[in-house]
Design a protein around this motif. Structure first.
Motif, PDB file in Angstrom:
ATOM      1  N   ASP A   1      23.241 -52.703  11.407  1.00  0.00           N
ATOM      2  CA  ASP A   1      23.918 -51.556  10.810  1.00  0.00           C
ATOM      3  C   ASP A   1      24.245 -50.617  11.939  1.00  0.00           C
ATOM      4  O   ASP A   1      23.423 -50.368  12.804  1.00  0.00           O
ATOM      5  CB  ASP A   1      23.004 -50.849   9.803  1.00  0.00           C
ATOM      6  CG  ASP A   1      23.019 -51.587   8.495  1.00  0.00           C
ATOM      7  OD1 ASP A   1      24.001 -52.312   8.244  1.00  0.00           O
ATOM      8  OD2 ASP A   1      22.043 -51.463   7.725  1.00  0.00           O
ATOM      9  N   CYS A   2      25.428 -50.127  11.929  1.00  0.00           N
ATOM     10  CA  CYS A   2      25.854 -49.382  13.095  1.00  0.00           C
ATOM     11  C   CYS A   2      26.527 -48.085  12.669  1.00  0.00           C
ATOM     12  O   CYS A   2      27.329 -48.069  11.754  1.00  0.00           O
ATOM     13  CB  CYS A   2      26.831 -50.269  13.866  1.00  0.00           C
ATOM     14  SG  CYS A   2      27.105 -49.716  15.492  1.00  0.00           S
ATOM     15  N   ALA A   3      26.188 -47.029  13.339  1.00  0.00           N
ATOM     16  CA  ALA A   3      26.681 -45.716  12.903  1.00  0.00           C
ATOM     17  C   ALA A   3      28.015 -45.336  13.544  1.00  0.00           C
ATOM     18  O   ALA A   3      28.534 -44.267  13.307  1.00  0.00           O
ATOM     19  CB  ALA A   3      25.638 -44.657  13.226  1.00  0.00           C
ATOM     20  N   VAL A   4      28.583 -46.233  14.368  1.00  0.00           N
ATOM     21  CA  VAL A   4      29.789 -45.815  15.104  1.00  0.00           C
ATOM     22  C   VAL A   4      31.093 -46.097  14.343  1.00  0.00           C
ATOM     23  O   VAL A   4      32.173 -45.927  14.869  1.00  0.00           O
ATOM     24  CB  VAL A   4      29.866 -46.446  16.516  1.00  0.00           C
ATOM     25  CG1 VAL A   4      28.830 -45.863  17.416  1.00  0.00           C
ATOM     26  CG2 VAL A   4      29.785 -47.946  16.431  1.00  0.00           C
ATOM     27  N   HIS A   5      30.978 -46.517  13.093  1.00  0.00           N
ATOM     28  CA  HIS A   5      32.144 -46.745  12.237  1.00  0.00           C
ATOM     29  C   HIS A   5      33.185 -47.664  12.870  1.00  0.00           C
ATOM     30  O   HIS A   5      34.377 -47.399  12.825  1.00  0.00           O
ATOM     31  CB  HIS A   5      32.806 -45.421  11.859  1.00  0.00           C
ATOM     32  CG  HIS A   5      31.856 -44.493  11.170  1.00  0.00           C
ATOM     33  ND1 HIS A   5      31.273 -44.792   9.959  1.00  0.00           N
ATOM     34  CD2 HIS A   5      31.366 -43.293  11.533  1.00  0.00           C
ATOM     35  CE1 HIS A   5      30.467 -43.814   9.617  1.00  0.00           C
ATOM     36  NE2 HIS A   5      30.491 -42.897  10.558  1.00  0.00           N
ATOM     37  N   GLY A   6      32.683 -48.703  13.500  1.00  0.00           N
ATOM     38  CA  GLY A   6      33.605 -49.699  14.031  1.00  0.00           C
ATOM     39  C   GLY A   6      34.392 -49.263  15.250  1.00  0.00           C
ATOM     40  O   GLY A   6      35.286 -49.954  15.685  1.00  0.00           O
ATOM     41  N   GLN A   7      34.058 -48.099  15.805  1.00  0.00           N
ATOM     42  CA  GLN A   7      34.817 -47.655  16.981  1.00  0.00           C
ATOM     43  C   GLN A   7      34.477 -48.481  18.208  1.00  0.00           C
ATOM     44  O   GLN A   7      35.272 -48.611  19.120  1.00  0.00           O
ATOM     45  CB  GLN A   7      34.505 -46.190  17.280  1.00  0.00           C
ATOM     46  CG  GLN A   7      35.279 -45.225  16.412  1.00  0.00           C
ATOM     47  CD  GLN A   7      35.187 -43.827  16.978  1.00  0.00           C
ATOM     48  OE1 GLN A   7      34.121 -43.414  17.406  1.00  0.00           O
ATOM     49  NE2 GLN A   7      36.280 -43.122  16.984  1.00  0.00           N
ATOM     50  N   GLN A   8      33.220 -48.966  18.214  1.00  0.00           N
ATOM     51  CA  GLN A   8      32.791 -49.763  19.358  1.00  0.00           C
ATOM     52  C   GLN A   8      32.368 -51.140  18.884  1.00  0.00           C
ATOM     53  O   GLN A   8      32.205 -51.362  17.697  1.00  0.00           O
ATOM     54  CB  GLN A   8      31.610 -49.083  20.049  1.00  0.00           C
ATOM     55  CG  GLN A   8      32.020 -47.818  20.757  1.00  0.00           C
ATOM     56  CD  GLN A   8      30.844 -46.960  21.139  1.00  0.00           C
ATOM     57  OE1 GLN A   8      29.704 -47.404  21.099  1.00  0.00           O
ATOM     58  NE2 GLN A   8      31.118 -45.731  21.492  1.00  0.00           N
ATOM     59  N   LYS A   9      32.144 -52.023  19.863  1.00  0.00           N
ATOM     60  CA  LYS A   9      31.717 -53.377  19.492  1.00  0.00           C
ATOM     61  C   LYS A   9      30.424 -53.309  18.696  1.00  0.00           C
ATOM     62  O   LYS A   9      29.588 -52.438  18.939  1.00  0.00           O
ATOM     63  CB  LYS A   9      31.529 -54.227  20.740  1.00  0.00           C
ATOM     64  CG  LYS A   9      32.838 -54.493  21.448  1.00  0.00           C
ATOM     65  CD  LYS A   9      32.617 -55.367  22.661  1.00  0.00           C
ATOM     66  CE  LYS A   9      33.889 -55.409  23.485  1.00  0.00           C
ATOM     67  NZ  LYS A   9      33.716 -56.120  24.738  1.00  0.00           N
ATOM     68  N   LEU A  10      30.269 -54.264  17.775  1.00  0.00           N
ATOM     69  CA  LEU A  10      29.123 -54.221  16.872  1.00  0.00           C
ATOM     70  C   LEU A  10      27.961 -55.033  17.452  1.00  0.00           C
ATOM     71  O   LEU A  10      28.125 -56.215  17.765  1.00  0.00           O
ATOM     72  CB  LEU A  10      29.566 -54.806  15.519  1.00  0.00           C
ATOM     73  CG  LEU A  10      28.605 -54.798  14.366  1.00  0.00           C
ATOM     74  CD1 LEU A  10      28.222 -53.373  13.991  1.00  0.00           C
ATOM     75  CD2 LEU A  10      29.252 -55.464  13.147  1.00  0.00           C
ATOM     76  N   PRO A  11      26.781 -54.395  17.603  1.00  0.00           N
ATOM     77  CA  PRO A  11      25.641 -55.154  18.127  1.00  0.00           C
ATOM     78  C   PRO A  11      25.237 -56.259  17.142  1.00  0.00           C
ATOM     79  O   PRO A  11      25.305 -56.057  15.934  1.00  0.00           O
ATOM     80  CB  PRO A  11      24.521 -54.112  18.231  1.00  0.00           C
ATOM     81  CG  PRO A  11      25.130 -52.788  17.953  1.00  0.00           C
ATOM     82  CD  PRO A  11      26.430 -53.008  17.268  1.00  0.00           C
ATOM     83  N   SER A  12      24.824 -57.396  17.674  1.00  0.00           N
ATOM     84  CA  SER A  12      24.420 -58.495  16.783  1.00  0.00           C
ATOM     85  C   SER A  12      23.383 -59.368  17.466  1.00  0.00           C
ATOM     86  O   SER A  12      23.195 -59.304  18.679  1.00  0.00           O
ATOM     87  CB  SER A  12      25.644 -59.332  16.414  1.00  0.00           C
ATOM     88  OG  SER A  12      26.150 -59.970  17.569  1.00  0.00           O
ATOM     89  N   THR A  13      22.711 -60.184  16.666  1.00  0.00           N
ATOM     90  CA  THR A  13      21.752 -61.152  17.192  1.00  0.00           C
ATOM     91  C   THR A  13      22.275 -62.537  16.842  1.00  0.00           C
ATOM     92  O   THR A  13      22.573 -62.817  15.681  1.00  0.00           O
ATOM     93  CB  THR A  13      20.390 -60.979  16.488  1.00  0.00           C
ATOM     94  OG1 THR A  13      20.077 -59.593  16.508  1.00  0.00           O
ATOM     95  CG2 THR A  13      19.296 -61.782  17.147  1.00  0.00           C
ATOM     96  N   ILE A  14      22.371 -63.399  17.865  1.00  0.00           N
ATOM     97  CA  ILE A  14      22.858 -64.761  17.609  1.00  0.00           C
ATOM     98  C   ILE A  14      21.773 -65.759  17.979  1.00  0.00           C
ATOM     99  O   ILE A  14      21.077 -65.581  18.987  1.00  0.00           O
ATOM    100  CB  ILE A  14      24.092 -65.113  18.466  1.00  0.00           C
ATOM    101  CG1 ILE A  14      25.192 -64.068  18.296  1.00  0.00           C
ATOM    102  CG2 ILE A  14      24.621 -66.491  18.124  1.00  0.00           C
ATOM    103  CD1 ILE A  14      26.490 -64.435  19.011  1.00  0.00           C
ATOM    104  N   GLY A  15      21.621 -66.794  17.172  1.00  0.00           N
ATOM    105  CA  GLY A  15      20.664 -67.828  17.525  1.00  0.00           C
ATOM    106  C   GLY A  15      20.815 -69.024  16.611  1.00  0.00           C
ATOM    107  O   GLY A  15      21.615 -69.004  15.660  1.00  0.00           O
ATOM    108  N   SER A  16      20.042 -70.060  16.896  1.00  0.00           N
ATOM    109  CA  SER A  16      20.100 -71.265  16.070  1.00  0.00           C
ATOM    110  C   SER A  16      19.695 -70.925  14.639  1.00  0.00           C
ATOM    111  O   SER A  16      18.734 -70.176  14.408  1.00  0.00           O
ATOM    112  CB  SER A  16      19.143 -72.318  16.637  1.00  0.00           C
ATOM    113  OG  SER A  16      18.883 -73.272  15.635  1.00  0.00           O
ATOM    114  N   ALA A  17      20.435 -71.482  13.686  1.00  0.00           N
ATOM    115  CA  ALA A  17      20.148 -71.197  12.267  1.00  0.00           C
ATOM    116  C   ALA A  17      18.746 -71.677  11.899  1.00  0.00           C
ATOM    117  O   ALA A  17      18.171 -71.244  10.899  1.00  0.00           O
ATOM    118  CB  ALA A  17      21.186 -71.868  11.395  1.00  0.00           C
TER     119      ALA A  17
END
Ligand code: G4P
Length: 527
Positions: free
Chosen positions: A186-202
């Motif tokens: 959840d990000c408070a920047v309203h889409g102005q900046q790239k969205l932080p995420s976590t990627i990994g094996s399902a």
């Protein structure tokens, strides 16, 4: 020379085309903060808002071209106006694209304008990538959306990713070819900046824990179903426009945008070869060639300039080069080329196949013109004709302005702003104007006033279908006296019948079996 990706985004108004364009610029590193391209609400106008009329209405009337570099690619986005009253310009822009991104509102599904634009892509057999947008709020079921796309557009899709979470509260995406999950924060920047995420094996237990058993198990079931019952991926079918890679995401929150951009760049085709009357012209051909697909006047009211946009098909463009225009039978110098990013115009020193440049044009170039290297002479195939669906009768308010009125009408018709027709035995010097969207009428009115100083009277007509006809003189006479249709002639004096609707047209056709009715002039290709 970097590889090129030249594409257009097609969508119904409000599906999020401007927002997605902006996010592609953000993820492509061309802008640092989203929201800079299109000021929201307060100053709602997009990058391509050049003409005053666009600013007044807060919409984009004419297509613009955005270029940026990312990951070794040079990306050219051809912006197609997304307003309800779109115009022939929108169709023509697709002639310059090598692929299209079809944007669909996840709650609304496939809408009217998307269908029309998709039809052009299908006819050109260009690859279409689908982005289902607005996944951050209520959305139709993803399987339902796939079914809808197939039923209404007749194209199969291959989901490249799949939404993770419950409807309207998706938390991330499943990346199919890597069997990975990407969870967004959840990000408070309203889409102005790239969205932080976590990627990994399902398979990583962390995801099961984060999502909860039910959501995780539902995802596994969906993926099993897709693997078993879904389409197989085939790059060959994607290239032919037969299978559309499907992405889910949200342009507003940046959800899924990175994956989309990367996969799109991996799969989208390079600049394609083009057909000419001298055989196929390959992008690798060393001699320069290009075609004009759009003319835009008065982009800068202070200078009354006119820009001709051309797509380069082969060879290398260099600033100031001389080229030959076979239609005109003349050579011309390509000076002052322009490229666009946001409000800035940059002078182009050189450009390559797939690139689009705008050139100042004193009024010699026409839509569809081919430009080739000196010493060569060939023409790219004609543009298809887009049958008009809306009609109006126009005349000059002040008869003293007759000369300017005729000049303006003819020039704007040649530019492709509208199609013009004359009525037989017209004593009041009026034109019947045909368009594919009513906005074209507004543009016509505005430009006649501002560029030619002519006020016009405009009466909208109730006709919605036009047919070019081939017949004998006496048959034409009979049609002239018919009350149910309007008989007019196009600017090559070819007779055209206007009817209120298809039903009425059928009625006329049945009573005139010896006459040939065609949706476009003879030898022209229709969309
Ligand atoms: P268009 O160019 O295709 O016409 O669409 P545009 O990007 O202008 O977006 C239309 C509306 O949809 C805008 O809202 C925009 O913020 C919203 N939108 C775009 N993408 C998403 C998304 O992924 N999720 C959600 N929830 N909304 C999205 P608006 O209220 O009309 O304008 P504004 O208040 O944002 O200026």
């Amino acid at each position: 020379m970097q590889p090129r990706k030249t594409f257009a985004i097609i969508s119904h108004p409000d599906a999020g085309k401007t927002t997605l364009t902006e996010k592609l610029l953000l993820y492509g590193g061309a802008i640092r903060l989203a929201g800079t391209v299109k000021g929201r609400k307060a100053q709602k106008h997009a990058v391509s808002d050049w003409m005053e009329i666009e600013k007044q209405r807060g919409i984009s009337v004419t297509s613009s071209v955005l270029q940026f570099d990312y990951d070794g690619f040079r990306i050219n986005i051809l912006d197609t106006p997304g307003h309800q009253d779109f115009s022939e310009d929108t169709y023509r822009t697709l002639m310059a694209a090598d692929s299209a991104v079809m944007l669909i509102d996840a709650a609304k599904g496939v809408e009217e304008q998307t269908k029309k634009l998709f039809k052009v892509c299908k006819q050109r057999q260009i690859p279409v990538f689908t982005f289902v947008n607005k996944l951050d709020r209520y959305a139709k079921n993803p399987f339902e959306l796939m079914e809808e796309i197939e039923q209404t557009l007749g194209i199969r899709t291959y989901p490249m990713n799949w939404p993770v979470g419950t409807d309207g509260a998706y938390k991330g995406i499943y990346i199919r070819d890597k069997a990975q999950i990407e969870l967004f924060e959840d990000c408070a920047v309203h889409g102005q900046q790239k969205l932080p995420s976590t990627i990994g094996s399902a398979k990583d237990p962390m995801f099961k824990e984060a999502l909860g058993e039910e959501i995780y198990n539902n995802l596994c079931e969906d993926i099993d179903l897709l693997d078993v019952a879904g389409e197989e991926f085939s790059k060959e079918r994607v290239d032919k426009g037969d299978l559309s890679p499907l992405f889910f995401g949200s342009a507003l929150t940046n959800f899924g945008v990175r994956l989309f951009l990367e996969e799109f760049l991996r799969l989208a085709p390079p600049p394609a070869a083009r057909v000419s009357d001298n055989g196929t012209i390959d992008p690798e051909d060393e001699t320069f060639s290009a075609f004009v697909f759009k003319i835009q006047a008065n982009m800068n009211p202070a200078h009354r300039d006119r820009l001709a946009f051309m797509r380069i098909c082969s060879g290398k463009f260099t600033k100031g080069m001389s080229v030959y225009n076979p239609q005109l039978g003349k050579s011309l110098k390509l000076a002052q080329p322009q490229q666009f990013l946001a409000q800035e115009r940059a002078i182009v020193e050189e450009a390559y196949p797939g690139d689009v440049i705008g050139l100042f044009d004193p009024g010699v170039l026409r839509i569809g013109d081919t430009l080739c290297e000196e010493g060569k002479s060939f023409r790219f195939s004609d543009f298809p004709v887009f049958p008009p669906e809306q009609f109006a009768r126009v005349q000059a308010k002040d008869t003293m302005k007759r000369k300017q009125f005729l000049k303006g009408m003819n020039e704007l018709a040649q530019e492709g702003a509208v199609q013009i027709f004359k009525q037989y035995d017209d004593f009041i010097e009026s034109y019947v104007v045909g368009a594919v969207g009513t906005l074209q009428f507004e543009v016509l009115e505005y430009r006649l006033k501002n560029e030619y100083g002519v006020d016009i009277l405009m009466n909208h007509l109730s006709y919605t279908v036009a047919r070019w006809i081939t017949c004998e003189e006496n048959e034409l006479k009979a049609l002239k006296n018919s009350d149910s249709i309007l008989l007019i002639k196009d600017h090559f004096d070819r007779p055209v019948v206007l009817a209120n609707n298809e039903w009425q047209l059928k009625w006329v056709m049945e009573r005139n079996k010896e006459i040939e009715f065609s949706p476009v002039p003879q030898n022209a290709q229709a969309i």
